[in-house]
Design a protein around this motif. Structure first.
Motif, PDB file in Angstrom:
ATOM      1  N   ALA A   1     -14.448  12.025  87.213  1.00 47.38           N
ATOM      2  CA  ALA A   1     -15.295  11.078  86.496  1.00 47.38           C
ATOM      3  C   ALA A   1     -16.763  11.460  86.648  1.00 47.38           C
ATOM      4  N   LYS A   2     -17.089  12.254  87.668  1.00 49.09           N
ATOM      5  CA  LYS A   2     -18.451  12.722  87.855  1.00 49.09           C
ATOM      6  C   LYS A   2     -18.699  14.008  87.047  1.00 49.09           C
ATOM      7  N   GLU A   3     -17.810  14.988  87.224  1.00 47.51           N
ATOM      8  CA  GLU A   3     -17.898  16.205  86.422  1.00 47.51           C
ATOM      9  C   GLU A   3     -16.501  16.719  86.154  1.00 47.51           C
ATOM     10  N   ARG A   4     -16.232  17.050  84.910  1.00 48.20           N
ATOM     11  CA  ARG A   4     -14.892  17.472  84.539  1.00 48.20           C
ATOM     12  C   ARG A   4     -14.581  18.863  85.069  1.00 48.20           C
ATOM     13  N   PRO A   5     -13.307  19.117  85.385  1.00 47.69           N
ATOM     14  CA  PRO A   5     -12.918  20.456  85.836  1.00 47.69           C
ATOM     15  C   PRO A   5     -12.962  21.437  84.675  1.00 47.69           C
ATOM     16  N   PRO A   6     -12.828  22.736  84.959  1.00 40.45           N
ATOM     17  CA  PRO A   6     -12.837  23.713  83.866  1.00 40.45           C
ATOM     18  C   PRO A   6     -11.735  23.422  82.861  1.00 40.45           C
ATOM     19  N   PRO A   7     -11.950  23.740  81.598  1.00 42.83           N
ATOM     20  CA  PRO A   7     -10.906  23.512  80.591  1.00 42.83           C
ATOM     21  C   PRO A   7      -9.737  24.470  80.793  1.00 42.83           C
ATOM     22  N   GLU A   8      -8.576  24.083  80.293  1.00 42.83           N
ATOM     23  CA  GLU A   8      -7.387  24.916  80.428  1.00 42.83           C
ATOM     24  C   GLU A   8      -7.536  26.242  79.692  1.00 42.83           C
ATOM     25  N   ASN A   9      -8.354  26.276  78.641  1.00 45.77           N
ATOM     26  CA  ASN A   9      -8.527  27.514  77.863  1.00 45.77           C
ATOM     27  C   ASN A   9      -9.753  28.309  78.301  1.00 45.77           C
ATOM     28  N   LEU A  10     -10.143  28.145  79.565  1.00 47.22           N
ATOM     29  CA  LEU A  10     -11.340  28.786  80.094  1.00 47.22           C
ATOM     30  C   LEU A  10     -11.340  30.291  79.825  1.00 47.22           C
ATOM     31  N   LEU A  11     -12.455  30.799  79.318  1.00 44.28           N
ATOM     32  CA  LEU A  11     -12.628  32.231  79.116  1.00 44.28           C
ATOM     33  C   LEU A  11     -13.254  32.865  80.360  1.00 44.28           C
ATOM     34  N   PHE A  12     -12.965  34.155  80.568  1.00 41.92           N
ATOM     35  CA  PHE A  12     -13.498  34.899  81.699  1.00 41.92           C
ATOM     36  C   PHE A  12     -14.297  36.088  81.179  1.00 41.92           C
ATOM     37  N   CYS A  13     -15.336  36.470  81.933  1.00 42.50           N
ATOM     38  CA  CYS A  13     -16.177  37.589  81.516  1.00 42.50           C
ATOM     39  C   CYS A  13     -16.884  38.158  82.737  1.00 42.50           C
ATOM     40  N   GLY A  14     -17.560  39.300  82.543  1.00 43.53           N
ATOM     41  CA  GLY A  14     -18.350  39.889  83.605  1.00 43.53           C
ATOM     42  C   GLY A  14     -17.530  40.229  84.828  1.00 43.53           C
TER      43      GLY A  14
ATOM     44  N   VAL B   1     -23.688  27.947  75.576  1.00 46.94           N
ATOM     45  CA  VAL B   1     -24.755  28.920  75.793  1.00 46.94           C
ATOM     46  C   VAL B   1     -24.277  29.919  76.842  1.00 46.94           C
ATOM     47  N   SER B   2     -25.003  31.025  77.000  1.00 43.57           N
ATOM     48  CA  SER B   2     -24.500  32.114  77.836  1.00 43.57           C
ATOM     49  C   SER B   2     -24.311  31.705  79.290  1.00 43.57           C
ATOM     50  N   GLY B   3     -25.056  30.714  79.758  1.00 38.53           N
ATOM     51  CA  GLY B   3     -24.921  30.288  81.138  1.00 38.53           C
ATOM     52  C   GLY B   3     -23.721  29.405  81.402  1.00 38.53           C
ATOM     53  N   THR B   4     -23.128  28.852  80.355  1.00 33.23           N
ATOM     54  CA  THR B   4     -22.014  27.925  80.555  1.00 33.23           C
ATOM     55  C   THR B   4     -20.700  28.431  79.973  1.00 33.23           C
ATOM     56  N   ASN B   5     -20.749  29.344  79.029  1.00 38.55           N
ATOM     57  CA  ASN B   5     -19.522  29.830  78.388  1.00 38.55           C
ATOM     58  C   ASN B   5     -19.528  31.348  78.303  1.00 38.55           C
ATOM     59  N   CYS B   6     -18.377  31.952  78.556  1.00 40.35           N
ATOM     60  CA  CYS B   6     -18.198  33.354  78.202  1.00 40.35           C
ATOM     61  C   CYS B   6     -18.064  33.441  76.687  1.00 40.35           C
ATOM     62  N   PRO B   7     -18.568  34.519  76.079  1.00 40.59           N
ATOM     63  CA  PRO B   7     -18.572  34.588  74.613  1.00 40.59           C
ATOM     64  C   PRO B   7     -17.179  34.776  74.037  1.00 40.59           C
ATOM     65  N   ILE B   8     -17.049  34.343  72.793  1.00 44.31           N
ATOM     66  CA  ILE B   8     -15.831  34.579  72.016  1.00 44.31           C
ATOM     67  C   ILE B   8     -15.943  35.989  71.444  1.00 44.31           C
ATOM     68  N   LYS B   9     -15.070  36.861  71.856  1.00 44.07           N
ATOM     69  CA  LYS B   9     -15.170  38.258  71.447  1.00 44.07           C
ATOM     70  C   LYS B   9     -14.785  38.428  69.977  1.00 44.07           C
ATOM     71  N   PRO B  10     -15.214  39.532  69.379  1.00 39.67           N
ATOM     72  CA  PRO B  10     -14.797  39.804  67.996  1.00 39.67           C
ATOM     73  C   PRO B  10     -13.276  39.794  67.858  1.00 39.67           C
ATOM     74  N   LEU B  11     -12.821  39.196  66.761  1.00 44.04           N
ATOM     75  CA  LEU B  11     -11.403  39.074  66.430  1.00 44.04           C
ATOM     76  C   LEU B  11     -10.623  38.268  67.463  1.00 44.04           C
ATOM     77  N   LYS B  12     -11.308  37.305  68.099  1.00 42.94           N
ATOM     78  CA  LYS B  12     -10.657  36.356  69.006  1.00 42.94           C
ATOM     79  C   LYS B  12     -11.079  34.952  68.596  1.00 42.94           C
TER      80      LYS B  12
ATOM     81  N   SER C   1      -7.270  37.543  83.112  1.00 38.83           N
ATOM     82  CA  SER C   1      -6.923  37.351  81.705  1.00 38.83           C
ATOM     83  C   SER C   1      -6.297  35.992  81.473  1.00 38.83           C
ATOM     84  N   LEU C   2      -6.350  35.584  80.204  1.00 41.25           N
ATOM     85  CA  LEU C   2      -5.777  34.307  79.800  1.00 41.25           C
ATOM     86  C   LEU C   2      -4.390  34.515  79.239  1.00 41.25           C
ATOM     87  N   ALA C   3      -3.607  33.461  79.263  1.00 42.49           N
ATOM     88  CA  ALA C   3      -2.284  33.503  78.637  1.00 42.49           C
ATOM     89  C   ALA C   3      -2.440  33.734  77.149  1.00 42.49           C
ATOM     90  N   PRO C   4      -1.543  34.482  76.518  1.00 36.11           N
ATOM     91  CA  PRO C   4      -1.688  34.794  75.085  1.00 36.11           C
ATOM     92  C   PRO C   4      -1.807  33.557  74.207  1.00 36.11           C
TER      93      PRO C   4
END
Length: 563
Positions: free
Chosen positions: A533-546, A100-111, A552-555
């Motif tokens: 074990a309490k809360e997982r760290p951000p995923p390696e493929n974390l998206l950025f926005c705003g 949802v918008s509060g937890t994930n940056c959106p997947i942009k068109p053609l990504k 930027s992310l690695a290609p």
């Protein structure tokens, strides 16, 4: 000739890459989803835009078992940003994948982007759908099954087969047009859906109908129907002509088994019922008629077809309860109780975890109303209409403790003594504390509320205004645990939740136009212990926005799609 429900899934298996890898506590399931909009589908025999996944509508079934890990690589071929949310999947310690918008940056068109989430300590019937931009109004949804592990018995005999039945209201217009109308025209809120679809198909009318849902059964055998209200506006009453149903499950909880002639299913809710083919060989109507609406032609109609039948369904539809009889609906809701003696995700009985002697640490009283905010038609909860920032709340929380994106605990959790306004509402939930959520519906329409990350215990329903005295009427012995509950017009619903799942969790109206127009907030459940074990760290493929768009992310992690 009717299109079979099985045919609707044929393109899936040739289009999906599914790989299974052995794990200690489950398996890995890998799915590739190509998401696009097509003008070629005709749910109501009218050409319109439909969101499809791998060329099919509804989307593919996610069929998993407790503790399996699901990887969904989503390729966005639309002209809109995209997110999927996994309705009812609890994302233990992992709100980064909530979609949802509060937890994930959106997947942009053609990504593309890959979700990775575990069916941790869950079983049951759930759904997924697009969570932003009003896209759900045009499809993109599908079913989720989470099956029992082999060492945890199911509390009923193995059925002959299982059927996924996604039922929901549908508008024949362009979702972008309706979205724009909601933002500018108050009258758009009251627009009635044009039909109720079953698995993306229009109603069976007569022997000349070509596009409707049918299920084939053998006489004397029992079948499990996994029913979900995937729509955005209407509750419905579900029934099968000349057949009774045995209710066995609600959104991951095995219920006390009760025999029903019909079942009210509210927006966002899911149930499992067992149906025995105990009639003479014939075809029978399957009906989903809208609640709080007298409108001919809106009901969803399918067919239960006995394999040796030569008799088509015909005549009058089987009658159900009066569409405006909310007393029937509320009494039925109160009769749906938790099965305290059976296991579910674990062999230990569900009743080993109960709410009979808990100490509440928080109470939120959430009043929903229609209002005007800055000259625009909006929905408000406690007079605040949620404003969606460009930056994911979870991302801002991780990088700056929310600074510049939201102010924690400015939202009034028990009061409407403020002027109507916009707000990015984030409130603190006490980690490992019990919270009481009271949903007060001050509108003329039925509503549904959902909490991501949790199952809550539905302890009470009532008419009029909630007061502390009505706690004496709560069911704290065997309330059903689920993630979506209805709230009746000018009534209240109360639930208890144990906040043991750290993260940023969306609390929202499941009614799509209400959600889109501001009926939501976020509960930040924070545990300062950095132990993953309490809360997982951000995923390696974390998206950025705003505010963090420039990071930027690695290609290799976020690559451009090739046509």
């Amino acid at each position: 000739m009717a299109f079979s429900s099985n045919l609707n899934w044929i393109p899936l298996w040739s289009a999906l890459l599914t790989v299974f890898v052995t794990r200690v506590n489950g398996i890995d399931i890998y799915l590739d989803w190509n998401v696009s909009i097509t003008d070629g589908l005709i749910p109501l025999l009218v050409d319109q835009q439909v969101v499809i996944i791998n060329g099919v509508f509804p989307g593919p079934l996610i069929n998993a078992t407790t503790d399996d890990v699901v990887h969904v690589n989503v390729f966005n071929y639309m002209d809109e940003p995209l997110l999927f949310t996994w309705n009812g999947i609890q994302q233990r310690r992992n709100s980064w994948q909530d979609g949802v918008s509060g937890t994930n940056c959106p997947i942009k068109p053609l990504k593309n982007w890959t979700y990775v989430f575990q069916m941790k300590d869950q079983i049951g019937t759930f759904i997924y759908f697009p969570s932003i931009n009003f896209l759900k109004a045009s499809g993109g949804y599908g079913p989720i099954r989470v099956n029992n592990r082999d060492n945890v018995p199911v509390p009923f005999p193995q059925p002959e087969a299982e059927f996924d039945l996604l039922i929901g209201d549908w508008y024949s217009g362009d979702y972008k047009h309706f979205r724009k109308m909601l933002e500018t025209e108050e009258s758009a809120y009251d627009v009635t859906p044009d039909a109720i679809l079953m698995n993306g198909m229009g109603p069976y009318i007569d022997s000349d109908s070509l596009w409707y849902e049918t299920f084939t059964v053998d006489k004397g055998k029992t079948y499990r129907f996994r029913i979900s209200n995937i729509g955005g506006t209407l509750s419905f009453n579900f029934r099968i002509q000349s057949h009774t149903m045995l209710l066995v499950e609600a959104e991951g909880s095995y219920t006390n088994q009760i025999t029903l002639n019909s079942l009210d299913v509210h927006v966002g809710q899911s149930y499992s019922v067992l149906v025995t083919a105990d009639q003479n060989d014939a075809d029978f109507y399957i009906i989903a008629s809208p609640k709080l609406l007298y409108a001919t032609g809106v009901a969803g109609v399918g067919v239960l077809h006995y394999s040796n039948s030569t008799t088509l369904a015909g005549g009058a539809h089987p009658s159900g309860p009066d569409a405006f009889d909310l007393g029937f609906s509320m009494n039925q809701a109160k009769s749906i109780r938790w099965n305290l003696t059976t296991g579910a995700a674990r062999p230990n009985p569900q009743g080993s975890f109960n709410v009979s002697n808990i100490a509440l640490s928080q109470t939120f009283i959430l009043q929903s109303s229609r209002a005007e905010v800055n000259g625009q038609p909006r929905l408000v909860v406690n007079n605040v209409s949620y404003f969606t920032p460009d930056t994911s709340l979870k991302l801002a929380d991780h990088l700056t403790n929310g600074t510049g994106v939201y102010e924690l605990d400015e939202f009034p959790v028990q009061s409407v003594n403020v002027d109507t306004s916009y707000g990015t509402s984030v409130v603190s939930g006490n980690y490992r504390g019990w919270i009481e959520l009271v949903f007060q519906n001050n509108m003329d329409d039925m509503d549904s509320w959902h909490l991501d990350g949790y199952s809550f215990f539905v302890v009470g329903f009532g008419n009029g205004h909630w007061t502390p005295d009505v706690r004496n009427t709560y069911n704290t012995i065997d309330p059903v645990a689920r993630s979506t509950t209805q709230v009746y017009p000018h009534g209240w619903t109360a639930v208890y939740a144990f906040l043991d799942n750290p993260g940023m969790w969306n609390l929202r109206s499941q009614t799509l136009k209400n959600w889109y127009l501001g009926l939501q907030l976020y509960i930040r459940v924070y545990d300062p212990d950095p132990n993953p074990a309490k809360e997982r760290p951000p995923p390696e493929n974390l998206l950025f926005c705003g505010l963090f768009e420039s990071q930027s992310l690695a290609p290799a992690r976020h690559r451009h799609l090739n046509h």
